[in-house]
Enzyme design. Structure first.
Site, short mmCIF file in Angstrom:
data_model
loop_
_atom_site.label_atom_id
_atom_site.label_comp_id
_atom_site.label_asym_id
_atom_site.label_seq_id
_atom_site.Cartn_x
_atom_site.Cartn_y
_atom_site.Cartn_z
N CYS A 37 5.17 18.83 49.30
CA CYS A 37 6.34 19.71 48.00
C CYS A 37 7.09 20.39 48.62
CB CYS A 37 5.17 20.08 46.83
SG CYS A 37 3.93 21.19 48.03
N CYS A 106 -2.64 20.47 48.37
CA CYS A 106 -2.00 21.87 48.18
C CYS A 106 -3.08 22.98 48.92
CB CYS A 106 -1.96 22.55 46.65
SG CYS A 106 -1.49 21.77 45.67
FE1 FES Z 1 3.26 22.47 46.82
FE2 FES Z 1 0.37 22.92 45.20
S1 FES Z 1 2.43 21.47 44.93
S2 FES Z 1 1.20 23.27 47.48
#
Ligand code: FES
Length: 131
Positions: A37, A106
């Protein structure tokens, strides 16, 4: 009262992160990014006699990432390096009361940042010509 996908513990650590911030003169420090992400976590360690006496973190990321970092710092504070290295993101997620499957990635960042910060510490120790 858990609402949405997160446990009460996740929400608590997200809203009141423990050990958040930075540290001057850290003995070990690392920054890692989450390739999934693009979010980022930094971990700072103060280490005395192989024990983590203080830890700070900064996470630029989602609620699960911030809660995972916060929980990680709580779980390693006061522990030896060897004990801290036994911590995994699965343990952190469990301590948080679980994470939604889609948010498990995450929780990986905090573990990786911790390992990298310990590596940084060991590298610095080596440079100082530790006995
Ligand atoms: Fe990036 Fe959770 S969406 S760490």
């Amino acid at each position: 009262m858990a609402q949405g996908p997160y446990s009460d513990t996740v929400m608590d650590h997200f809203e009141h992160p423990r050990n958040m911030g930075e540290m001057d003169g850290a003995d070990g420090m690392a920054q890692v990014g989450n390739p999934a992400c693009g979010d980022v976590t930094r971990i700072f360690l103060k280490i005395e006699n192989d024990r983590i006496v203080d830890v700070k973190f900064k996470t630029f990321g989602c609620a699960a990432a911030i809660a995972s970092s916060s929980m990680t710092t709580e779980l390693i504070k006061g522990k030896t390096i060897d004990e801290a290295l036994k911590l995994t993101n699965e343990i952190v997620a469990r301590e948080l009361g679980g994470l939604p499957e889609a948010k498990m990635h995450c929780s990986v960042m905090a573990e990786e940042a911790l390992r990298a910060a310990i590596e940084d510490y060991r590298k610095k120790q080596g440079e100082q010509g530790d006995p």
